[in-house]
Write a protein that holds these residues in place. Structure first.
Motif, mmCIF file in Angstrom:
data_model
loop_
_atom_site.group_PDB
_atom_site.id
_atom_site.type_symbol
_atom_site.label_atom_id
_atom_site.label_comp_id
_atom_site.label_asym_id
_atom_site.label_seq_id
_atom_site.Cartn_x
_atom_site.Cartn_y
_atom_site.Cartn_z
ATOM 1 N N VAL A 165 0.833 -1.204 0.000
ATOM 2 C CA VAL A 165 0.000 0.000 0.000
ATOM 3 C C VAL A 165 0.865 1.251 0.000
ATOM 4 O O VAL A 165 0.593 2.223 -0.720
ATOM 5 C CB VAL A 165 -0.958 -0.019 1.203
ATOM 6 N N GLN A 166 1.913 1.266 0.803
ATOM 7 C CA GLN A 166 2.791 2.431 0.834
ATOM 8 C C GLN A 166 3.491 2.654 -0.503
ATOM 9 O O GLN A 166 3.759 3.790 -0.893
ATOM 10 C CB GLN A 166 3.838 2.268 1.945
ATOM 11 N N THR A 167 3.776 1.567 -1.213
ATOM 12 C CA THR A 167 4.490 1.684 -2.489
ATOM 13 C C THR A 167 3.555 2.020 -3.635
ATOM 14 O O THR A 167 3.878 2.872 -4.476
ATOM 15 C CB THR A 167 5.238 0.375 -2.798
ATOM 16 N N TYR A 168 2.398 1.387 -3.684
ATOM 17 C CA TYR A 168 1.525 1.508 -4.854
ATOM 18 C C TYR A 168 0.138 2.059 -4.547
ATOM 19 O O TYR A 168 -0.677 2.196 -5.456
ATOM 20 C CB TYR A 168 1.367 0.141 -5.524
ATOM 21 N N ILE A 190 -3.718 2.115 -2.527
ATOM 22 C CA ILE A 190 -4.805 1.148 -2.334
ATOM 23 C C ILE A 190 -5.574 0.988 -3.638
ATOM 24 O O ILE A 190 -5.957 1.963 -4.272
ATOM 25 C CB ILE A 190 -5.759 1.599 -1.217
ATOM 26 N N THR A 191 -5.783 -0.253 -4.045
ATOM 27 C CA THR A 191 -6.716 -0.590 -5.119
ATOM 28 C C THR A 191 -7.869 -1.385 -4.509
ATOM 29 O O THR A 191 -7.846 -1.718 -3.313
ATOM 30 C CB THR A 191 -6.035 -1.429 -6.208
ATOM 31 N N GLU A 192 -8.873 -1.681 -5.321
ATOM 32 C CA GLU A 192 -9.999 -2.466 -4.791
ATOM 33 C C GLU A 192 -9.530 -3.808 -4.270
ATOM 34 O O GLU A 192 -9.999 -4.270 -3.208
ATOM 35 C CB GLU A 192 -11.049 -2.676 -5.892
ATOM 36 N N GLN A 193 -8.603 -4.445 -4.970
ATOM 37 C CA GLN A 193 -8.112 -5.746 -4.527
ATOM 38 C C GLN A 193 -7.352 -5.630 -3.213
ATOM 39 O O GLN A 193 -7.508 -6.463 -2.310
ATOM 40 C CB GLN A 193 -7.219 -6.361 -5.608
ATOM 41 N N LEU A 206 -6.929 -5.922 2.802
ATOM 42 C CA LEU A 206 -6.865 -5.283 4.124
ATOM 43 C C LEU A 206 -8.080 -5.652 4.970
ATOM 44 O O LEU A 206 -7.965 -5.902 6.178
ATOM 45 C CB LEU A 206 -6.780 -3.765 3.959
ATOM 46 N N ALA A 207 -9.271 -5.677 4.331
ATOM 47 C CA ALA A 207 -10.481 -6.055 5.071
ATOM 48 C C ALA A 207 -10.376 -7.483 5.591
ATOM 49 O O ALA A 207 -10.741 -7.774 6.742
ATOM 50 C CB ALA A 207 -11.707 -5.904 4.174
ATOM 51 N N LEU A 208 -9.865 -8.383 4.750
ATOM 52 C CA LEU A 208 -9.695 -9.770 5.184
ATOM 53 C C LEU A 208 -8.651 -9.865 6.288
ATOM 54 O O LEU A 208 -8.803 -10.664 7.222
ATOM 55 C CB LEU A 208 -9.288 -10.635 3.998
ATOM 56 N N ALA A 209 -7.599 -9.044 6.219
ATOM 57 C CA ALA A 209 -6.575 -9.044 7.275
ATOM 58 C C ALA A 209 -7.168 -8.598 8.604
ATOM 59 O O ALA A 209 -6.819 -9.147 9.668
ATOM 60 C CB ALA A 209 -5.419 -8.134 6.872
ATOM 61 N N VAL A 210 -8.051 -7.610 8.579
ATOM 62 C CA VAL A 210 -8.712 -7.167 9.811
ATOM 63 C C VAL A 210 -9.534 -8.305 10.413
ATOM 64 O O VAL A 210 -9.471 -8.593 11.618
ATOM 65 C CB VAL A 210 -9.606 -5.943 9.532
ATOM 66 N N VAL A 211 -10.317 -8.978 9.549
ATOM 67 C CA VAL A 211 -11.154 -10.085 10.031
ATOM 68 C C VAL A 211 -10.285 -11.205 10.605
ATOM 69 O O VAL A 211 -10.573 -11.741 11.687
ATOM 70 C CB VAL A 211 -12.042 -10.610 8.892
ATOM 71 N N LEU A 212 -9.227 -11.579 9.900
ATOM 72 C CA LEU A 212 -8.359 -12.664 10.367
ATOM 73 C C LEU A 212 -7.698 -12.320 11.690
ATOM 74 O O LEU A 212 -7.581 -13.175 12.576
ATOM 75 C CB LEU A 212 -7.290 -12.962 9.311
#
Length: 600
Positions: free
Chosen positions: A314-317, A319-322, A327-333
């Motif tokens: 994210v810092q390099t490129y 945020i895209t939809e993917q 990130l949303a899945l990382a929060v859930v996990l």
């Protein structure tokens, strides 16, 4: 075991229809749309794009509405809502789905959003079992749905393959003219109606309040599959990822692709935990008890590794939809790993509820993936343009854009490619207007970098060669970026001889600047005509020879030497060229690239 009679099957089918009338009706509508889609759009061709979009919208809408209606039916059977409330809610949901499908644009971001919505309504079906009396009954209903869905899929594949083979046999052995679209129509009926009806027929009724509580049955085959197939796979992935984490910690840089492997492990591991939930405290299965107790704790270090990989990307490129969904899945996990690690007797309903919440947030207006990704990508480019003085005093300064460093230009290029990847000009127009560049004469992805002054020369050895099959016009622009004073005309030619058999001269494209034609009576000749009417023909046979001699990871540049164009040189830069000839004459050709003219 007694096999069911035809009368038993008929009674069971009727009982299912009476129990789920709305769901069956929606399945019939969706199946009819799928059949019409298969019959009207033959394989490998698109005869009516409008029909494709209309029927596809109906199918997607029925998928969303079917799961929504089923969740309401299960809630009604649990006594939480009445039949009139369910019907009213279904009508409201149908209106909302109709509006959503009406504005659905078939762009990549809309398809991603639709996929998230479909996942959300399926999670809603799983959560509708929460109205059962306890956690084990919740697990039992979802187990029945899971196994019934797998069984229905198996039956559908076997039945569909057999019936399609029967159609093929009729065509081959008896000479019957079986239209190829019938195969697709048959699959549409089986997947849309038979498969749905079969799943609905296997959903168990809710137990009465005064019924005796019993331990849900646990299929022996399911336990063996999870315990001796899924769990060893989870263990293997855990070992690999922990070893890679140690390697990153001491020896090498982090590879961003590790996020995909962690997500895969999390999905398989969580599925195993859910399937083995009733056996987690069983003393006879110590290995299952160990796994249920330690899965959350073992996932915590991997969640840290996942966050590092995502943050670096994210810092390099940006945020895209993917990446938003990642990130949303990382929060859930992370939340689930903490929950499973801390709570000794976890409630398995938390898992689908957390995923459902993430889905809702992902499609919710300004905090959803579409808006967040758009703001992130455009802000990166705007920061570069404003810092370089390109955007100032309400105007866009192309001269200053050309003075930006190559690194800054590539950041802007990345944003432009992100905006043009999604097959719609709406996002591009919105952003160009925001940076006062909305009066550019062209919105084509090839020309846009030229007009914005952010082209950069690319070292093919360093950046990677182009692919003939890639067809990316925005990347093709770099192949001609060093040509000073060049005028560029993008083109895409698609021609098949049987479709246009009667035409001797086929006009392929005329966009007000150049005319492209294929001359069938003159072998592999192309005819080019400039805006003033001067024209010449060129034989593309040499281009085909270049393709056979070179790998498919390069572009091909063809200089067209002609005295018919005395004022400029003409060249074709092809990013894609697929063709077939017979006796030296075109039978089929698909080409994409740019026509480049430079002053002599």
């Amino acid at each position: 075991m007694k096999l069911p009679s035809f009368r038993d099957l008929q009674m069971h089918t009727t009982r299912t229809m009476r129990r789920f009338p709305l769901e069956i009706l929606i399945a019939v509508v969706g199946s009819m749309a799928a059949v019409m889609l298969a019959l009207e759009i033959p394989l490998y061709t698109t005869t009516d794009p409008l029909s494709l979009r209309v029927y596809s919208r109906i199918i997607l809408g029925c998928i969303i509405l079917l799961s929504t209606t089923l969740s309401l039916s299960l809630t009604r059977e649990a006594g939480k809502i009445t039949w009139p409330v369910q019907v009213g809610t279904v009508v409201t949901a149908a209106a909302a789905v109709t509006w959503y499908m009406w504005v659905f644009s078939f762009t990549t971001w809309d398809e991603l959003q639709c996929g998230v919505i479909i996942l959300a309504v399926h999670l809603l079906v799983a959560l509708s079992a929460m109205w059962r009396r306890d956690r084990l009954e919740f697990w039992d209903l979802n187990k029945a749905l899971f196994l019934r869905t797998l069984t229905a899929g198996l039956f559908t594949v076997v039945l569909g393959s057999g019936l399609n083979l029967a159609l093929f046999a009729l065509n081959e052995l008896f000479g019957l003219d079986v239209n190829g679209s019938w195969y697709g129509a048959l699959w549409a009926v089986l997947l849309g109606l038979f498969n749905t009806w079969f799943v609905l027929g296997g959903i168990p009724l809710p137990p009465s309040d005064d019924a005796e509580r019993t331990t849900p049955s646990f299929p022996r085959g399911l336990r063996i599959f999870v315990q001796y197939v899924l769990l060893p796979l989870v263990l293997v992935f855990l070992c690999i990822l922990y070893a890679y984490g140690i390697k990153v910690l001491f020896f090498t840089q982090l590879n961003g692709s590790v996020a995909y492997f962690i997500d895969t492990l999390a999905v398989v591991g969580t599925l195993s935990f859910l399937l083995l939930y009733p056996l987690r405290n069983d003393a006879e299965h110590a290995w299952i008890h160990f796994y249920a107790s330690w899965f959350g704790r073992l996932m915590l270090p991997l969640c840290v590794l996942l966050w590092i990989a995502l943050i670096v990307r994210v810092q390099t490129y940006g945020i895209t939809e993917q990446r938003y969904l990642g990130l949303a899945l990382a929060v859930v996990l992370t939340v689930l790993a903490l929950y499973l690690a801390i709570v000794r007797n976890p409630d398995l309903r938390i898992i689908p509820a957390a995923l459902l919440l993430a889905c809702i947030v992902s499609v919710s207006g300004p905090i959803g993936m579409l808006q967040v990704a758009y703001r992130s990508q455009t802000q990166r480019a705007e920061d570069v343009l404003r810092a370089g003085g390109v955007v100032h005093d309400g105007r866009y300064d192309i001269a200053k854009a050309q003075q930006l460093s190559e690194q800054d230009k590539r950041i802007v290029q990345s944003t432009l490619r992100y905006l043009t990847t999604y097959e719609s000009n709406s996002r591009m127009d919105t952003w160009l207007a925001s940076i006062h560049a909305d009066r550019m004469p062209d919105r084509d992805s090839v020309k846009i970098e030229v007009y914005m002054g952010v082209w950069t020369e690319v070292d093919l050895e360093e950046s990677g060669a182009f692919a003939i099959g890639d067809g990316s016009t925005s990347r093709t622009a770099h192949a001609v970026s060093h040509m000073k004073g060049a005028s560029i005309t993008p083109f895409a030619l698609n021609w098949n001889q049987p479709v246009s058999r009667s035409e001797d001269t086929l006009r392929l494209e005329h966009n007000g600047t150049w005319l492209f034609e294929i001359l069938r009576s003159k072998g592999t000749m192309w005819r080019l005509q400039d805006p003033t009417g001067r024209a010449d023909t060129f034989d593309l046979a040499k281009v085909l020879a270049q393709i056979s001699d070179r790998s498919d990871t390069t572009t091909i540049s063809v200089n067209l030497q002609s005295d018919k164009f005395p004022d400029y040189n003409v060249a074709l830069v092809l990013s894609r060229l697929n063709g077939r000839t017979s006796n030296g004459t075109w039978e089929e050709v698909f080409a994409r690239g740019v026509l480049v003219t430079t002053p002599k």
